[in-house]
Write a protein that holds these residues in place. Structure first.
Motif, mmCIF file in Angstrom:
data_model
loop_
_atom_site.group_PDB
_atom_site.id
_atom_site.type_symbol
_atom_site.label_atom_id
_atom_site.label_comp_id
_atom_site.label_asym_id
_atom_site.label_seq_id
_atom_site.Cartn_x
_atom_site.Cartn_y
_atom_site.Cartn_z
ATOM 1 N N GLU A 26 0.838 -1.194 0.000
ATOM 2 C CA GLU A 26 0.000 0.000 0.000
ATOM 3 C C GLU A 26 0.876 1.248 0.000
ATOM 4 O OE1 GLU A 26 -2.415 -0.420 3.457
ATOM 5 O OE2 GLU A 26 -3.759 -1.909 2.547
ATOM 6 N N THR A 27 0.602 2.176 -0.904
ATOM 7 C CA THR A 27 1.332 3.438 -0.961
ATOM 8 C C THR A 27 0.331 4.583 -1.086
ATOM 9 O OG1 THR A 27 1.537 3.657 -3.364
ATOM 10 C CG2 THR A 27 3.121 2.225 -2.258
ATOM 11 N N ALA A 28 0.803 5.798 -0.891
ATOM 12 C CA ALA A 28 -0.059 6.968 -1.009
ATOM 13 C C ALA A 28 -0.574 7.132 -2.437
ATOM 14 C CB ALA A 28 0.705 8.231 -0.582
ATOM 15 N N GLU A 29 0.177 6.623 -3.409
ATOM 16 C CA GLU A 29 -0.218 6.744 -4.812
ATOM 17 C C GLU A 29 -1.122 5.607 -5.262
ATOM 18 O OE1 GLU A 29 2.914 6.869 -3.731
ATOM 19 O OE2 GLU A 29 3.317 9.021 -3.939
ATOM 20 N N GLY A 30 -1.387 4.645 -4.383
ATOM 21 C CA GLY A 30 -2.208 3.492 -4.740
ATOM 22 C C GLY A 30 -1.492 2.189 -4.428
ATOM 23 N N ASP A 31 -2.248 1.099 -4.473
ATOM 24 C CA ASP A 31 -1.677 -0.203 -4.156
ATOM 25 C C ASP A 31 -0.811 -0.726 -5.303
ATOM 26 O OD1 ASP A 31 -3.103 0.007 -1.868
ATOM 27 O OD2 ASP A 31 -4.568 -1.545 -2.347
ATOM 28 N N ILE A 32 0.257 -1.400 -4.918
ATOM 29 C CA ILE A 32 1.130 -2.072 -5.880
ATOM 30 C C ILE A 32 0.884 -3.566 -5.746
ATOM 31 C CG2 ILE A 32 3.522 -2.547 -6.507
ATOM 32 C CD1 ILE A 32 4.119 0.154 -4.995
ATOM 33 N N ARG A 33 0.652 -4.241 -6.871
ATOM 34 C CA ARG A 33 0.412 -5.684 -6.848
ATOM 35 C C ARG A 33 1.374 -6.378 -7.803
ATOM 36 N NH1 ARG A 33 -4.727 -3.409 -6.418
ATOM 37 N NH2 ARG A 33 -5.905 -4.069 -4.564
ATOM 38 N N LEU A 34 2.173 -7.253 -7.254
ATOM 39 C CA LEU A 34 3.112 -8.047 -8.045
ATOM 40 C C LEU A 34 2.735 -9.509 -7.896
ATOM 41 C CD1 LEU A 34 6.474 -6.370 -6.903
ATOM 42 C CD2 LEU A 34 5.011 -5.691 -8.807
ATOM 43 N N ARG A 35 2.518 -10.192 -8.989
ATOM 44 C CA ARG A 35 2.173 -11.616 -8.905
ATOM 45 C C ARG A 35 3.407 -12.460 -9.172
ATOM 46 N NH1 ARG A 35 1.623 -14.167 -13.740
ATOM 47 N NH2 ARG A 35 1.581 -12.855 -15.611
ATOM 48 N N ARG A 36 3.410 -13.640 -8.557
ATOM 49 C CA ARG A 36 4.536 -14.546 -8.763
ATOM 50 C C ARG A 36 4.454 -15.130 -10.168
ATOM 51 N NH1 ARG A 36 3.805 -18.363 -4.726
ATOM 52 N NH2 ARG A 36 2.953 -19.838 -6.226
ATOM 53 N N ILE A 37 5.584 -15.141 -10.844
ATOM 54 C CA ILE A 37 5.672 -15.675 -12.204
ATOM 55 C C ILE A 37 6.308 -17.052 -12.140
ATOM 56 C CG2 ILE A 37 6.647 -15.313 -14.500
ATOM 57 C CD1 ILE A 37 6.858 -12.331 -13.754
ATOM 58 N N ASP A 38 5.715 -17.993 -12.821
ATOM 59 C CA ASP A 38 6.303 -19.332 -12.850
ATOM 60 C C ASP A 38 7.698 -19.255 -13.457
ATOM 61 O OD1 ASP A 38 4.070 -20.463 -11.747
ATOM 62 O OD2 ASP A 38 3.146 -20.952 -13.685
ATOM 63 N N ARG A 80 19.252 -25.726 -11.853
ATOM 64 C CA ARG A 80 18.360 -26.805 -11.433
ATOM 65 C C ARG A 80 18.410 -27.061 -9.925
ATOM 66 N NH1 ARG A 80 22.600 -28.847 -14.159
ATOM 67 N NH2 ARG A 80 23.914 -30.442 -13.188
ATOM 68 N N ASN A 81 19.504 -26.752 -9.260
ATOM 69 C CA ASN A 81 19.593 -26.955 -7.811
ATOM 70 C C ASN A 81 19.409 -25.663 -7.032
ATOM 71 O OD1 ASN A 81 20.149 -29.742 -8.090
ATOM 72 N ND2 ASN A 81 22.288 -29.293 -8.525
ATOM 73 N N ALA A 82 19.006 -24.607 -7.736
ATOM 74 C CA ALA A 82 18.805 -23.313 -7.085
ATOM 75 C C ALA A 82 17.315 -22.979 -7.050
ATOM 76 C CB ALA A 82 19.571 -22.227 -7.831
ATOM 77 N N LEU A 83 16.965 -21.991 -6.242
ATOM 78 C CA LEU A 83 15.599 -21.482 -6.171
ATOM 79 C C LEU A 83 15.560 -20.145 -6.896
ATOM 80 C CD1 LEU A 83 12.686 -21.389 -5.069
ATOM 81 C CD2 LEU A 83 13.614 -20.345 -2.983
ATOM 82 N N ALA A 84 14.737 -20.029 -7.923
ATOM 83 C CA ALA A 84 14.574 -18.781 -8.668
ATOM 84 C C ALA A 84 13.140 -18.298 -8.485
ATOM 85 C CB ALA A 84 14.885 -18.984 -10.142
ATOM 86 N N VAL A 85 12.977 -17.089 -7.974
ATOM 87 C CA VAL A 85 11.668 -16.526 -7.668
ATOM 88 C C VAL A 85 11.537 -15.176 -8.372
ATOM 89 C CG1 VAL A 85 10.094 -15.797 -5.836
ATOM 90 C CG2 VAL A 85 11.754 -17.609 -5.397
#
Length: 215
Positions: free
Chosen positions: A133-145, A153-158
């Motif tokens: 939540e910010t004064a300019e409005g809400d920011i929404r970021l969705r998780r991308i597959d 392959r042995n790491a976590l990428a988010v």
């Protein structure tokens, strides 16, 4: 979100120095060889001081707060159960499009690196979207597959991004033995770049670990 990313960028502009190893221990000296130099970064990136890339970002959901706490590890004390450890860092910024990126490497007590990655995996599952939540409005970021990248392959990428794909954040985290590698980035279109940087960082870290120690 631009205000948040811009704040991180301002900190890097004021700092303006390069990769650093922040301990005088011999292990930390060798670990400095695991972090990237400016010459190994994509074009347009300049060096900066060690920093918290997600500084000032306060999600509404406590699970997402926890995710950013696990990702934005600037010092050993940011890792639960650790007070001090050999460490090395490199940070960079790009002015256009605006991006801040940091690489952190820690040599932790036995089992602690893998545990930190496991905690991050759990937090990622519990945080499908980040809302701020910010004064300019809400920011929404969705998780991308995350794409399946063989070299990670042995790491976590988010990765998280807004609906327009203009703004986002990316984290790649891996345990290499007892070493914890974290690459954080905030800015525009950073998923693929963060992964490419992390692949180089993993290669360097494994090389440092494979190198013979001092006689």
């Amino acid at each position: 979100m631009w205000r948040i990313v811009g704040g991180a960028l301002l900190a890097t502009l004021l700092a303006g120095c390069g990769a650093e190893a922040s301990s005088s221990r011999p292990a930390a000296v060798s670990m400095s060889g695991a972090v990237l130099s400016g010459a190994e970064m994509p074009p347009g990136f300049l060096a900066a001081d060690n920093q918290r890339v997600f500084e000032g970002m306060e999600p509404v959901d406590p699970d997402c707060v926890r995710l950013l706490q696990l990702a934005d590890v600037q010092a050993p004390r940011d890792i639960r159960g650790v007070e001090d450890a050999p460490q090395a860092h490199a940070a960079f910024y790009r002015a256009s499009p605006v991006v801040s990126l940091a690489e952190h490497v820690f040599r932790l007590p036995s089992g602690r690196a893998a545990r930190h990655v496991a905690e991050m995996r759990r937090a990622t599952v519990r945080c499908p979207r980040i809302e701020v939540e910010t004064a300019e409005g809400d920011i929404r970021l969705r998780r991308i597959d995350a794409r399946r990248v063989k070299a990670l392959r042995n790491a976590l990428a988010v990765h998280y991004a807004d609906a327009q794909g203009r703004v986002g954040l990316s984290v790649v985290m891996a345990a290499v033995g007892d070493d914890l590698l974290v690459v954080d980035a905030a800015g525009s279109g950073m998923a693929r770049v963060t992964e490419q940087v992390a692949i180089k960082a993993l290669t360097k870290l494994r090389g440092v670990r494979a190198a013979p120690g001092p006689s």
